[in-house]
Design an enzyme around this catalytic site. Structure first.
Site, PDB file in Angstrom:
ATOM      1  N   CYS A  48      -1.851  -3.418 -17.914  1.00  0.00           N
ATOM      2  CA  CYS A  48      -2.734  -3.630 -19.065  1.00  0.00           C
ATOM      3  C   CYS A  48      -4.108  -3.070 -18.672  1.00  0.00           C
ATOM      4  O   CYS A  48      -4.417  -2.948 -17.481  1.00  0.00           O
ATOM      5  CB  CYS A  48      -2.789  -5.123 -19.339  1.00  0.00           C
ATOM      6  N   HIS A  49      -4.953  -2.759 -19.641  1.00  0.00           N
ATOM      7  CA  HIS A  49      -6.268  -2.197 -19.323  1.00  0.00           C
ATOM      8  C   HIS A  49      -7.090  -3.063 -18.378  1.00  0.00           C
ATOM      9  O   HIS A  49      -7.840  -2.567 -17.568  1.00  0.00           O
ATOM     10  CB  HIS A  49      -7.075  -1.984 -20.607  1.00  0.00           C
ATOM     11  N   THR A  50      -6.924  -4.387 -18.515  1.00  0.00           N
ATOM     12  CA  THR A  50      -7.730  -5.294 -17.692  1.00  0.00           C
ATOM     13  C   THR A  50      -7.467  -5.065 -16.200  1.00  0.00           C
ATOM     14  O   THR A  50      -8.384  -5.142 -15.390  1.00  0.00           O
ATOM     15  CB  THR A  50      -7.444  -6.754 -18.089  1.00  0.00           C
ATOM     16  N   HIS A  70      -0.998  -8.923 -14.352  1.00  0.00           N
ATOM     17  CA  HIS A  70      -0.970 -10.196 -15.085  1.00  0.00           C
ATOM     18  C   HIS A  70      -0.015 -10.202 -16.267  1.00  0.00           C
ATOM     19  O   HIS A  70       0.152 -11.240 -16.897  1.00  0.00           O
ATOM     20  CB  HIS A  70      -2.385 -10.576 -15.535  1.00  0.00           C
ATOM     21  N   GLU A  71       0.626  -9.075 -16.563  1.00  0.00           N
ATOM     22  CA  GLU A  71       1.642  -9.101 -17.634  1.00  0.00           C
ATOM     23  C   GLU A  71       2.981  -9.027 -16.927  1.00  0.00           C
ATOM     24  O   GLU A  71       3.267  -8.020 -16.276  1.00  0.00           O
ATOM     25  CB  GLU A  71       1.509  -7.851 -18.517  1.00  0.00           C
ATOM     26  N   CYS A 100      -3.955 -26.868 -19.213  1.00  0.00           N
ATOM     27  CA  CYS A 100      -3.739 -28.008 -18.309  1.00  0.00           C
ATOM     28  C   CYS A 100      -3.136 -29.187 -19.049  1.00  0.00           C
ATOM     29  O   CYS A 100      -2.594 -30.096 -18.459  1.00  0.00           O
ATOM     30  CB  CYS A 100      -5.058 -28.408 -17.645  1.00  0.00           C
ATOM     31  N   CYS A 103      -7.450 -31.528 -20.755  1.00  0.00           N
ATOM     32  CA  CYS A 103      -8.876 -31.420 -21.074  1.00  0.00           C
ATOM     33  C   CYS A 103      -9.092 -31.498 -22.597  1.00  0.00           C
ATOM     34  O   CYS A 103      -8.140 -31.481 -23.376  1.00  0.00           O
ATOM     35  CB  CYS A 103      -9.441 -30.118 -20.511  1.00  0.00           C
ATOM     36  N   CYS A 106      -7.502 -28.556 -24.421  1.00  0.00           N
ATOM     37  CA  CYS A 106      -6.043 -28.616 -24.514  1.00  0.00           C
ATOM     38  C   CYS A 106      -5.606 -29.695 -25.501  1.00  0.00           C
ATOM     39  O   CYS A 106      -4.587 -29.555 -26.166  1.00  0.00           O
ATOM     40  CB  CYS A 106      -5.424 -28.859 -23.135  1.00  0.00           C
ATOM     41  N   CYS A 114      -8.848 -23.738 -22.353  1.00  0.00           N
ATOM     42  CA  CYS A 114      -8.724 -24.807 -21.347  1.00  0.00           C
ATOM     43  C   CYS A 114      -9.907 -24.813 -20.374  1.00  0.00           C
ATOM     44  O   CYS A 114     -10.292 -23.778 -19.836  1.00  0.00           O
ATOM     45  CB  CYS A 114      -7.415 -24.602 -20.592  1.00  0.00           C
ATOM     46  N   ARG A 118      -9.097 -21.773 -17.790  1.00  0.00           N
ATOM     47  CA  ARG A 118      -9.579 -20.632 -18.570  1.00  0.00           C
ATOM     48  C   ARG A 118      -9.761 -19.416 -17.645  1.00  0.00           C
ATOM     49  O   ARG A 118     -10.124 -19.585 -16.481  1.00  0.00           O
ATOM     50  CB  ARG A 118     -10.918 -20.995 -19.211  1.00  0.00           C
ATOM     51  N   CYS A 178       0.363 -10.886 -22.354  1.00  0.00           N
ATOM     52  CA  CYS A 178      -1.081 -10.677 -22.577  1.00  0.00           C
ATOM     53  C   CYS A 178      -1.378  -9.930 -23.869  1.00  0.00           C
ATOM     54  O   CYS A 178      -1.532 -10.525 -24.918  1.00  0.00           O
ATOM     55  CB  CYS A 178      -1.701  -9.971 -21.364  1.00  0.00           C
ATOM     56  N   ARG A 373       2.771   0.776 -23.256  1.00  0.00           N
ATOM     57  CA  ARG A 373       3.061  -0.101 -22.131  1.00  0.00           C
ATOM     58  C   ARG A 373       4.073   0.568 -21.199  1.00  0.00           C
ATOM     59  O   ARG A 373       5.053   1.152 -21.649  1.00  0.00           O
ATOM     60  CB  ARG A 373       3.643  -1.435 -22.619  1.00  0.00           C
TER      61      ARG A 373
HETATM   62  P1  NAD Z   1      -7.157   0.735 -26.053  1.00  0.00           P
HETATM   63  O1  NAD Z   1      -8.259   1.388 -25.312  1.00  0.00           O
HETATM   64  O2  NAD Z   1      -5.763   1.112 -25.768  1.00  0.00           O
HETATM   65  O3  NAD Z   1      -7.367   0.926 -27.606  1.00  0.00           O
HETATM   66  C1  NAD Z   1      -8.615   0.922 -28.226  1.00  0.00           C
HETATM   67  C2  NAD Z   1      -8.587   1.948 -29.365  1.00  0.00           C
HETATM   68  O4  NAD Z   1      -9.816   1.832 -30.076  1.00  0.00           O
HETATM   69  C3  NAD Z   1      -8.461   3.397 -28.906  1.00  0.00           C
HETATM   70  O5  NAD Z   1      -7.365   4.026 -29.559  1.00  0.00           O
HETATM   71  C4  NAD Z   1      -9.826   4.013 -29.310  1.00  0.00           C
HETATM   72  O6  NAD Z   1      -9.715   5.380 -29.712  1.00  0.00           O
HETATM   73  C5  NAD Z   1     -10.222   3.111 -30.468  1.00  0.00           C
HETATM   74  N1  NAD Z   1     -11.680   3.085 -30.733  1.00  0.00           N
HETATM   75  C6  NAD Z   1     -12.695   3.033 -29.848  1.00  0.00           C
HETATM   76  N2  NAD Z   1     -13.880   2.975 -30.486  1.00  0.00           N
HETATM   77  C7  NAD Z   1     -13.616   2.966 -31.809  1.00  0.00           C
HETATM   78  C8  NAD Z   1     -14.426   2.910 -32.972  1.00  0.00           C
HETATM   79  N3  NAD Z   1     -15.753   2.838 -32.890  1.00  0.00           N
HETATM   80  N4  NAD Z   1     -13.816   2.924 -34.173  1.00  0.00           N
HETATM   81  C9  NAD Z   1     -12.466   2.990 -34.255  1.00  0.00           C
HETATM   82  N5  NAD Z   1     -11.639   3.052 -33.194  1.00  0.00           N
HETATM   83  C10 NAD Z   1     -12.205   3.036 -31.977  1.00  0.00           C
HETATM   84  O7  NAD Z   1      -7.376  -0.865 -25.826  1.00  0.00           O
HETATM   85  P2  NAD Z   1      -6.379  -2.088 -25.975  1.00  0.00           P
HETATM   86  O8  NAD Z   1      -5.638  -2.317 -24.688  1.00  0.00           O
HETATM   87  O9  NAD Z   1      -5.580  -1.973 -27.219  1.00  0.00           O
HETATM   88  O10 NAD Z   1      -7.418  -3.301 -26.086  1.00  0.00           O
HETATM   89  C11 NAD Z   1      -8.307  -3.372 -27.189  1.00  0.00           C
HETATM   90  C12 NAD Z   1      -9.430  -4.369 -26.936  1.00  0.00           C
HETATM   91  O11 NAD Z   1      -8.917  -5.699 -26.869  1.00  0.00           O
HETATM   92  C13 NAD Z   1     -10.171  -4.160 -25.612  1.00  0.00           C
HETATM   93  O12 NAD Z   1     -11.573  -4.313 -25.844  1.00  0.00           O
HETATM   94  C14 NAD Z   1      -9.655  -5.282 -24.738  1.00  0.00           C
HETATM   95  O13 NAD Z   1     -10.585  -5.619 -23.725  1.00  0.00           O
HETATM   96  C15 NAD Z   1      -9.514  -6.365 -25.772  1.00  0.00           C
HETATM   97  N6  NAD Z   1      -8.687  -7.538 -25.398  1.00  0.00           N
HETATM   98  C16 NAD Z   1      -9.151  -8.756 -25.836  1.00  0.00           C
HETATM   99  C17 NAD Z   1      -8.438  -9.921 -25.559  1.00  0.00           C
HETATM  100  C18 NAD Z   1      -8.931 -11.246 -26.091  1.00  0.00           C
HETATM  101  O14 NAD Z   1      -8.351 -12.275 -25.735  1.00  0.00           O
HETATM  102  N7  NAD Z   1      -9.931 -11.306 -26.976  1.00  0.00           N
HETATM  103  C19 NAD Z   1      -7.253  -9.836 -24.798  1.00  0.00           C
HETATM  104  C20 NAD Z   1      -6.786  -8.554 -24.379  1.00  0.00           C
HETATM  105  C21 NAD Z   1      -7.530  -7.427 -24.702  1.00  0.00           C
HETATM  106 ZN    ZN Z   2      -7.011 -27.715 -20.350  1.00  0.00          ZN
END
Ligand code: NAD
Ligand code: ZN
Length: 380
Positions: A48-50, A70-71, A100, A103, A106, A114, A118, A178, A373
């Site tokens: 994953c990107h993270t 993590h996935e 948990c 808390c 939860c 959590c 968290r 994830c 993926r």
């Molecule tokens: P990714 O990089 O694969 O996809 C992002 C897409 O957004 C790309 O295709 C890119 O071209 C497009 N983009 C960028 N700027 C743009 C704009 N201004 N307008 C339109 N499109 C635009 O990323 P991903 O893996 O799909 O993750 C997306 C986001 O979700 C990330 O910021 C990630 O950190 C976040 N995320 C959040 C949580 C959460 O719990 N809130 C969990 C996982 C991931």
């Molecule tokens: Zn908790």
């Protein structure tokens, strides 16, 4: 009781020794699980990107050597003291954040944040004794978000493990750990589009396409995909996206383009880009009176959200979500069931597969922006 219970297990793990340097497959020692911990055998993991952000460690605290990942999907090998709801042989998905069950968060029906478990990206040790369960020749190797799934065996807090249907194929459902659940939950649990409604999805990466999948499942009739990268549009058709908007094709703001396309705005929007301009557009493109916008993307730390308060007074709602509002232990098993009863399609997110020995190829694919993926098979 397995023969390895209570013993140190020696196995292979992909260790990140330094920021941005290829991972190295090493033999590591994995200590037995301690109080409220579980040791699991990982069968499949995905990237994953993270993982890539923390491996690059450009804006994050560098914590090395570290086992990322993590996935994943795995099987319980042994459990530590106090663990009562998992036993060896159970199939589980590790999750980067936990539940948990005790808390205030939860206990609240409304939160999945959590207090105890968290996500904490800086912590490289277990909560119980502030020590790592991984070592190489006695020297500690750090954990990552409590999961460290780029290892044949890993130790995870019981609160970060979702016990799932043992019939679910782990090489598919591991991606529900994830990103896919995050996007899906953002739509189904937070945006909650009605049947026949219109939904705009900003960002068509894995998370945005999972949000689109949620809109398809909810019965939305128009799903408008917004991305700066036109290469994403062909792929997005498989996820039920019906129309495409590339902000680069217009001189006016994309929220105006969408308002014109939809007679005043979409019913729901879900932002999955992490870019502040897209977040603002996603909010301003929803219809007044009832529109709801949900932010999912993680912004730059200095980003500021700017909009006229009139947009809120005109009865538009702005929300955000963490992990699609799913509680890891209570809710993720039911996401797996959605796949098992063919409501949710997971296969279309899986575009590549590599053996564990070639894990660095999965990083190359993600850095090149190829596919969605990549499954890493631990037994190969
Ligand atoms: P990714 O990089 O694969 O996809 C992002 C897409 O957004 C790309 O295709 C890119 O071209 C497009 N983009 C960028 N700027 C743009 C704009 N201004 N307008 C339109 N499109 C635009 O990323 P991903 O893996 O799909 O993750 C997306 C986001 O979700 C990330 O910021 C990630 O950190 C976040 N995320 C959040 C949580 C959460 O719990 N809130 C969990 C996982 C991931
Ligand atoms: Zn908790």
């Amino acid at each position: 009781m397995s023969t390895t219970a209570g013993q140190v297990i020696r196995c292979k793990a992909a260790v990140a020794w330094e920021a941005g340097k290829p991972l190295v497959i090493e033999e590591v020692e994995v200590a037995p699980p301690q109080k409220m911990e579980v040791r699991i055998k990982i069968l499949f993991t995905s990237l994953c990107h993270t993982d890539v952000y923390f491996w690059e460690a450009k804006g994050q605290n560098p914590v090395f050597p570290r086992i990322l990942g993590h996935e994943a999907g795995g099987i319980v090998e042994s459990v530590g003291e106090g663990v009562t709801d998992l036993e060896p042989g159970d199939h589980v998905l590790p999750v980067f954040t936990g539940e948990c069950k005790e808390c205030a968060h939860c206990k609240s029906e409304e939160s999945n944040m959590c207090d105890l478990l968290r996500i904490n990206t800086d912590r490289g040790v277990m909560i119980h004794d502030q020590k790592s369960r991984f070592s190489i020749n006695g020297k500690p190797v750090f954990h990552f978000v409590g999961t460290s799934t780029f290892s044949e065996y890993t130790v995870v807090h019981v609160g970060c493990l979702a016990k799932i249907n043992p019939l679910a194929p782990l090489d598919k459902v591991c991606v529900l750990s994830c990103g896919i659940s995050t996007g899906l939950g953002a739509t189904l649990n937070v945006a909650k589009p009605k049947k026949g409604s219109s939904v705009a999805i900003f960002g068509l990466g894995a998370v945005g396409l999972a949000a689109a999948e949620g809109a398809r499942i909810a019965g939305a009739s128009r799903i408008i995909g917004v991305d700066l990268n036109a290469n994403r549009f062909e792929l997005a058709k498989k996820f039920g996206v019906t129309e495409f908007v590339n902000p680069k094709d217009y001189t006016k703001p994309v929220q105006e383009v969408i308002a014109e396309m939809t007679n005043g705005g979409v019913d729901r929007s879900v932002e999955c880009t992490g870019h502040i301009d897209a977040m603002i557009s996603a909010f301003e493109c929803v219809h007044d009176g009832w529109g709801v916008a949900v932010l999912v993307g993680v912004p730059h730390k200095d980003a500021v959200f700017k909009t006229s308060p009139l947009n809120l007074l005109n009865e538009r709602t702005l929300k955000g979500t963490f992990f699609g509002n799913y509680k890891p232990r209570s809710d993720i098993p039911s996401v797996v069931e959605k796949y098992m009863n063919k409501e949710l399609e997971v296969e279309k997110f899986i575009t590549h597969e590599v053996p564990f020995s070639e894990i660095n190829k999965a990083f190359d694919l993600m850095l090149k922006g190829e596919g969605l993926r990549c499954i890493i098979r631990m037994d190969a």
